[in-house]
Design a protein around this motif. Structure first.
Motif, PDB file in Angstrom:
ATOM      1  N   TYR A  79      29.538  37.191  24.270  1.00 39.99           N
ATOM      2  CA  TYR A  79      30.879  36.749  23.403  1.00 39.99           C
ATOM      3  C   TYR A  79      31.023  37.906  22.367  1.00 39.99           C
ATOM      4  CZ  TYR A  79      32.511  32.429  25.596  1.00 39.99           C
ATOM      5  OH  TYR A  79      33.043  31.490  26.317  1.00 39.99           O
ATOM      6  N   SER A  80      29.927  38.212  21.694  1.00 44.30           N
ATOM      7  CA  SER A  80      30.071  39.261  20.457  1.00 44.30           C
ATOM      8  C   SER A  80      30.789  40.374  20.845  1.00 44.30           C
ATOM      9  CB  SER A  80      28.792  39.410  19.810  1.00 44.30           C
ATOM     10  OG  SER A  80      28.303  37.993  19.315  1.00 44.30           O
ATOM     11  N   ASN A  81      30.298  40.940  21.993  1.00 47.85           N
ATOM     12  CA  ASN A  81      30.780  42.217  22.488  1.00 47.85           C
ATOM     13  C   ASN A  81      32.272  42.097  22.919  1.00 47.85           C
ATOM     14  OD1 ASN A  81      28.073  43.532  22.209  1.00 47.85           O
ATOM     15  ND2 ASN A  81      27.565  42.936  24.355  1.00 47.85           N
ATOM     16  N   ASN A  82      32.627  41.058  23.764  1.00 48.40           N
ATOM     17  CA  ASN A  82      33.976  40.812  23.901  1.00 48.40           C
ATOM     18  C   ASN A  82      34.793  40.642  22.997  1.00 48.40           C
ATOM     19  OD1 ASN A  82      34.041  40.624  27.129  1.00 48.40           O
ATOM     20  ND2 ASN A  82      32.346  39.954  26.749  1.00 48.40           N
ATOM     21  N   ILE A  83      34.356  39.903  21.880  1.00 47.40           N
ATOM     22  CA  ILE A  83      35.198  39.673  20.600  1.00 47.40           C
ATOM     23  C   ILE A  83      35.463  41.012  20.097  1.00 47.40           C
ATOM     24  CG2 ILE A  83      34.966  38.908  18.262  1.00 47.40           C
ATOM     25  CD1 ILE A  83      33.723  36.242  19.445  1.00 47.40           C
TER      26      ILE A  83
ATOM     27  N   ALA B 269      37.923  42.445  21.981  1.00 47.34           N
ATOM     28  CA  ALA B 269      39.507  41.904  21.819  1.00 47.34           C
ATOM     29  C   ALA B 269      40.026  42.297  20.605  1.00 47.34           C
ATOM     30  CB  ALA B 269      38.960  40.482  21.913  1.00 47.34           C
ATOM     31  N   GLU B 270      39.048  42.292  19.513  1.00 48.28           N
ATOM     32  CA  GLU B 270      39.757  42.642  17.968  1.00 48.28           C
ATOM     33  C   GLU B 270      40.171  44.016  18.203  1.00 48.28           C
ATOM     34  OE1 GLU B 270      36.640  40.350  15.087  1.00 48.28           O
ATOM     35  OE2 GLU B 270      36.210  42.251  15.906  1.00 48.28           O
TER      36      GLU B 270
ATOM     37  N   THR C 191      44.766  47.525  18.389  1.00 47.76           N
ATOM     38  CA  THR C 191      45.901  48.505  19.092  1.00 47.76           C
ATOM     39  C   THR C 191      47.077  47.932  19.459  1.00 47.76           C
ATOM     40  OG1 THR C 191      43.688  49.602  20.213  1.00 47.76           O
ATOM     41  CG2 THR C 191      45.863  49.896  21.141  1.00 47.76           C
ATOM     42  N   THR C 192      47.192  46.579  19.927  1.00 48.64           N
ATOM     43  CA  THR C 192      48.670  45.994  20.407  1.00 48.64           C
ATOM     44  C   THR C 192      49.464  45.811  19.008  1.00 48.64           C
ATOM     45  OG1 THR C 192      47.489  45.067  22.217  1.00 48.64           O
ATOM     46  CG2 THR C 192      49.602  44.354  21.451  1.00 48.64           C
ATOM     47  N   ILE C 193      48.806  45.725  17.965  1.00 46.29           N
ATOM     48  CA  ILE C 193      49.673  45.432  16.792  1.00 46.29           C
ATOM     49  C   ILE C 193      49.942  46.689  16.189  1.00 46.29           C
ATOM     50  CG2 ILE C 193      49.472  44.896  14.375  1.00 46.29           C
ATOM     51  CD1 ILE C 193      47.583  42.277  15.113  1.00 46.29           C
TER      52      ILE C 193
ATOM     53  N   LEU D   1      41.361  35.213  20.796  1.00 42.97           N
ATOM     54  CA  LEU D   1      40.400  35.825  20.033  1.00 42.97           C
ATOM     55  C   LEU D   1      40.079  34.685  19.124  1.00 42.97           C
ATOM     56  CD1 LEU D   1      38.724  38.195  18.843  1.00 42.97           C
ATOM     57  CD2 LEU D   1      40.676  38.686  17.295  1.00 42.97           C
ATOM     58  N   ASP D   2      40.875  33.582  18.738  1.00 49.07           N
ATOM     59  CA  ASP D   2      40.423  32.656  17.708  1.00 49.07           C
ATOM     60  C   ASP D   2      39.625  31.660  18.764  1.00 49.07           C
ATOM     61  OD1 ASP D   2      41.837  33.455  15.692  1.00 49.07           O
ATOM     62  OD2 ASP D   2      43.635  32.393  16.190  1.00 49.07           O
TER      63      ASP D   2
END
Length: 237
Positions: A39-43, A46-47, A52-54, A139-140
């Motif tokens: 989860y930490s890696n995927n978070i 995702a961040e 990047t998207t923002i 992400l939340d």
């Protein structure tokens, strides 16, 4: 990694049934530790995807504003050129007026192009905005799930330690039962009692033998007395 892939992984992990995963795990603590790492890696991924998207969204919004500003600017130039042409034509300068009309048309063409570019960017910006919202929401959810995992892991570790301590106490109690010192004392006491009983038996046996000897001695005494009395009788006759 594309934002769609990240979004899919975020959604999948966020919807993971934690209780079902724990029920299937042979070692829940190790499984939770691995889940927390995943989860930490995927978070983090995702961040990065959200950032990047923002960033891309903000660039598109900036381009849109530039196109809108350009369209407004070219519109203002077209209006100024058209008014100048009207002014010159009213003053009898038809040739000069036609020149400013041509400039007005060029400005209007630029305005139209900028408006088309701005309009074409709007769907992309809308899609990027939706993607950002979905990524943020996912992400939340992942962060909430991570907190849940960490809490469950801590609870599980505490329960495991408590159970281990209880098992150690049970094993120690079982060992005490097996090697109970009071049971050894009981066996020793039983042995002493047997020795005491044997001593009493021997004493009784010895006493009965001594009584027999005294009884035999008494019998001999009686015989002697009888013999003496018999001798006395004979002496008187």
């Amino acid at each position: 990694m594309t934002k769609q892939t990240i979004l899919g992984r975020v959604t999948q992990l966020a919807k993971a049934n934690l209780n079902a995963l724990l029920d299937q795990a042979e070692d829940p603590q190790k499984m939770l530790d691995q889940l927390i790492r995943d989860y930490s890696n995927n978070i983090r991924e995702a961040e990065e995807a959200v950032a990047t998207t923002i960033g891309n969204l903000r660039m598109l919004e900036q381009d849109l504003k530039e196109d809108q500003d350009a369209a407004a600017e070219w519109g203002g130039k077209a209006l100024a050129a058209s008014r100048k042409a009207d002014e010159l034509r009213a003053g009898g300068g038809a040739a000069e007026a036609d020149k400013f009309d041509r400039l007005a048309k060029v400005a209007l063409g630029r305005q139209l192009q900028s408006e088309k570019e701005a309009k074409g960017a709007e769907p992309t910006i809308a899609a990027q905005t939706e993607a950002v919202e979905k990524l943020r929401s996912g992400l939340d959810r992942m962060k909430t799930k991570l907190t849940e995992l960490e809490t469950r892991r801590d609870q599980l570790v505490a329960r495991a330690k408590t159970a281990q301590a209880q098992n150690q106490m049970t094993d120690a109690a079982r060992s005490i039962d097996v090697l109970d010192p009071t049971s050894e004392l009981s066996r020793f006491e039983e042995k002493v009692r047997r020795e005491e009983a044997r001593a009493l038996g021997e004493q009784e046996l010895a006493a009965s033998s001594l009584d027999a000897q005294f009884e035999e001695l008494d019998a001999l005494g009686d015989e002697a007395e009888i013999a003496a009395r018999l001798a006395a009788l004979k002496a008187t006759t």
